[in-house]
Scaffold this active site. Structure first.
Site, mmCIF file in Angstrom:
data_model
loop_
_atom_site.group_PDB
_atom_site.id
_atom_site.type_symbol
_atom_site.label_atom_id
_atom_site.label_comp_id
_atom_site.label_asym_id
_atom_site.label_seq_id
_atom_site.Cartn_x
_atom_site.Cartn_y
_atom_site.Cartn_z
ATOM 1 N N GLY A 183 0.791 -1.224 0.000
ATOM 2 C CA GLY A 183 0.000 0.000 0.000
ATOM 3 C C GLY A 183 0.825 1.276 0.000
ATOM 4 O O GLY A 183 0.312 2.360 0.255
ATOM 5 N N ASP A 197 5.522 13.751 -8.767
ATOM 6 C CA ASP A 197 5.011 14.201 -7.462
ATOM 7 C C ASP A 197 6.053 15.111 -6.783
ATOM 8 O O ASP A 197 5.710 16.172 -6.251
ATOM 9 C CB ASP A 197 4.713 12.977 -6.595
ATOM 10 C CG ASP A 197 4.251 13.345 -5.200
ATOM 11 O OD1 ASP A 197 3.108 13.801 -5.055
ATOM 12 O OD2 ASP A 197 5.053 13.184 -4.257
ATOM 13 N N LYS A 201 5.841 19.193 -5.703
ATOM 14 C CA LYS A 201 6.131 19.698 -4.361
ATOM 15 C C LYS A 201 7.277 20.705 -4.410
ATOM 16 O O LYS A 201 7.262 21.723 -3.708
ATOM 17 C CB LYS A 201 6.456 18.531 -3.429
ATOM 18 C CG LYS A 201 5.217 17.690 -3.115
ATOM 19 C CD LYS A 201 5.572 16.352 -2.486
ATOM 20 C CE LYS A 201 4.318 15.560 -2.118
ATOM 21 N NZ LYS A 201 4.625 14.138 -1.808
#
Lengths: 395, 395
Positions: A183, A197, A201
């Site tokens: 996960g 990602d 940021k």
């Protein structure tokens, strides 16, 4: 006193936000002097088993037309519906709090302006570093500093994969599969492993470091970790480093600001080399403060909700960010990647001394650190050395 | 716009504050919308060679009677003159910003109340962790968390000494002499090496973590490092730890809060084990956020001034701390040290298994970790084992 809020998108972070507000309700009421009440939850789904089942609505008008709602938590993600709803909320004078780095990094200029025009705020502490306080410390605590460098491990998925490759001695593909099973990586992991990602940021952090001069994600060169080999990882130990995906911002006197994302050998002398697994850490160097580091859980429902709630409470308490927080797109905030000078490590079966004659270098066993070389000069240098491979380096 | 301030005490941090305000004047004006002007410097001495020579006064009335002065920076230190001047400033409605941990930890209850009554503020970001943002993140960013643990390296002098003892293999006395020679320890080092400075900082952190329930320094058990031997340091490596002076606060469900300062074997799995030299690091665990860490320069003129200036700019921008920030002395905030349960490491030439029968333990080579034992039970246990020595342990 009571402050009514709405949650837009009741997924992992949205539900986590409701949970944190509930579990620490007593402390929150004491500290802010107001109870935070989740009046509406906007989602396409129903949640019949949730204690919030009766507040769920599928009708956006019930949220944006409700004069009682002062704050909307946008935890939808992406830059489509989230974009439309954020604009609607801000246009209605509703402060929006979000963890959505894609939206902030893509449309922050417009959304911050819209908030200002409508007397509300657009807050995104949770968009970088999950629960780690970083946006507010940058704005508030380092307000008397010029930020000269940010070096961050800002993506937990890639840090988990790199840590597993090292600890278990497995390949990138195996580590990714394991991360997905546990996960820590999505079914479609491209945004994480390709550095997208981290790029988003870094766009947010760089823009703040430049006092609102917008650094668009598309202008930030991003290299991911999908081509990292077990050899690359093993070699890190040989030179007393750890291999990390680093989001780097630099703004030194006399050079144009630089920002890029790249796999990087980080010297074990630096604290961020020790950051393992899904944790995030952001090193910020201010011209007064010197180096400082912010470390913690960069993802996860409740940690991220902690940051979302921090923003909610600031807004509920009436604390307003200064106007200087507006962003402006001047189109040319950072230097072209080709011209940016970097520190790199070059390794090869044989390293001819002559190749490095014009550079300031440091020899290690089986490798050379070239302390300052423009990106455009790297390939010409390395291609001349048989079997050579290079990587960014951070001390 | 211009905001006039005064600096009380033009020593290391006072002069550093003037320097930071000057060196980043452009950024500061942009971010806060106001120029910060040092109108008066109150000191017993003159500074004829300073660019601020013309602003120096020896007359307190010239500061406290000046209606233009909105903020006073108290960098006198100690709890005598600093106490009198702080009361005078606050009584005159002048916000006071300070790095004075002794004064804040001793008289914080009264001074915060006085500020509130006079419509001004008493701000002390710089009192803990030097330049590291910690007070404001605790108040603001972790506002939705219950703080369950703080574990900090909050004194740079002792951390420098312990690092030198390890790296150079020298005794405490030699390392102290070296620290004094290098300017990292004072001529009278008692407040640092006996843990008094750490005790004061822990008093401030614990009080904030308890939402203003005042934890007086005198109620915090503090053990220093003057009895640490080179053997103690060497042994740390045997059990994969580093020996650090740790300021610990704990507030777990079902127990009374605890706070104490003690030399502690810190597992290398924890990031704070890697913090060396004069650096500080504070690990904060929130019930939503999980573990987070704040690291940086815990002392020094310019880093500390960075935090002082952060507070000045907040005050100048009109950002007010919430009323919940008031402290209250209820007299009985933390558990008696004797009853507080701790994790300890016991080492001895021979460790009889029977001695630990009633405890949850973990055996290491030549040592036992006793995971939870009340302080009052430690001596009876250890005194029964020939040649045994114990120390606190932190994972």
């Amino acid at each position: 006193m009571r402050t009514d809020i709405a949650i837009l998108g009741f997924g992992v972070v949205g539900a986590g936000t409701a949970k944190v507000l509930d579990m620490n309700a007593k402390e929150i009421a004491l500290r802010t002097g107001t109870e935070i009440y989740v009046k509406r939850i906007l989602d396409l789904r129903d949640f019949p088993d949730s204690p919030y089942a009766d507040r769920v609505t599928h009708d956006a008008d019930e949220v944006f037309g409700d004069k009682d709602i002062k704050i909307a938590v946008e935890t939808i993600g992406g830059a489509k519906i989230a974009y439309e709803y954020t604009k609607r909320a801000l246009s209605s004078g509703i402060t929006v709090v979000t963890s959505n780095k894609e939206l902030v990094s893509t449309h922050g200029v417009e959304l911050l302006k819209l908030a200002k025009e409508n007397g509300c705020q657009y807050l995104f502490e949770a968009a970088v570093g999950g629960g780690i306080p970083i946006i507010r410390p940058l704005y508030r605590c380092l307000a008397a500093n010029k930020v000269v460098r940010i070096a961050g491990i800002v993506n937990g998925t890639t840090n988990y994969i790199l840590t597993q490759m090292k600890v278990a001695g497995i390949s990138f593909e195996e580590a990714l599969a394991q991360a997905q099973k546990n996960g820590f990586a999505e079914a479609n992991p491209a945004a994480d492993i390709d550095g997208i990602d981290a790029q988003r940021k870094l766009s947010i952090l760089s823009t703040i470091a430049l006092d609102g001069t917008y650094v668009a994600p598309s202008t930030i060169n991003a290299q991911g970790i999908s081509e990292i080999t077990t050899d690359d990882i093993k070699f890190a130990s040989d030179i007393d480093c750890e291999l990390k995906l680093i989001a780097l911002f630099e703004n030194r006197e006399g050079s144009k600001p630089a920002a890029y994302v790249a796999p990087t050998y980080v010297s074990r002398e630096s604290l961020i080399a020790s950051v393992e697994g899904v944790f995030n850490a952001i090193m910020v160097e201010g011209n007064a403060l010197g180096e400082s580091l912010y470390y913690g859980q960069g993802a996860g429902a409740v940690p991220t909700a902690s940051a979302v709630c921090g923003d909610i409470l600031e807004a509920a308490a009436g604390n307003v960010m200064p106007d200087s927080r507006l962003w402006e797109d001047k189109g040319d905030a950072i230097a072209s990647f080709d011209n940016v000078k970097a520190s790199i490590v070059v390794r090869a079966p044989e390293l001819p001394v002559t190749a490095f004659a014009e550079y300031d270098v440091e020899y290690l066993s089986g490798a050379v650190i070239v302390k300052s070389i423009a990106h455009k000069d790297i390939e010409p240098l390395v291609s001349g050395i048989p079997g050579a491979k290079w990587m960014h380096y951070l001390k």
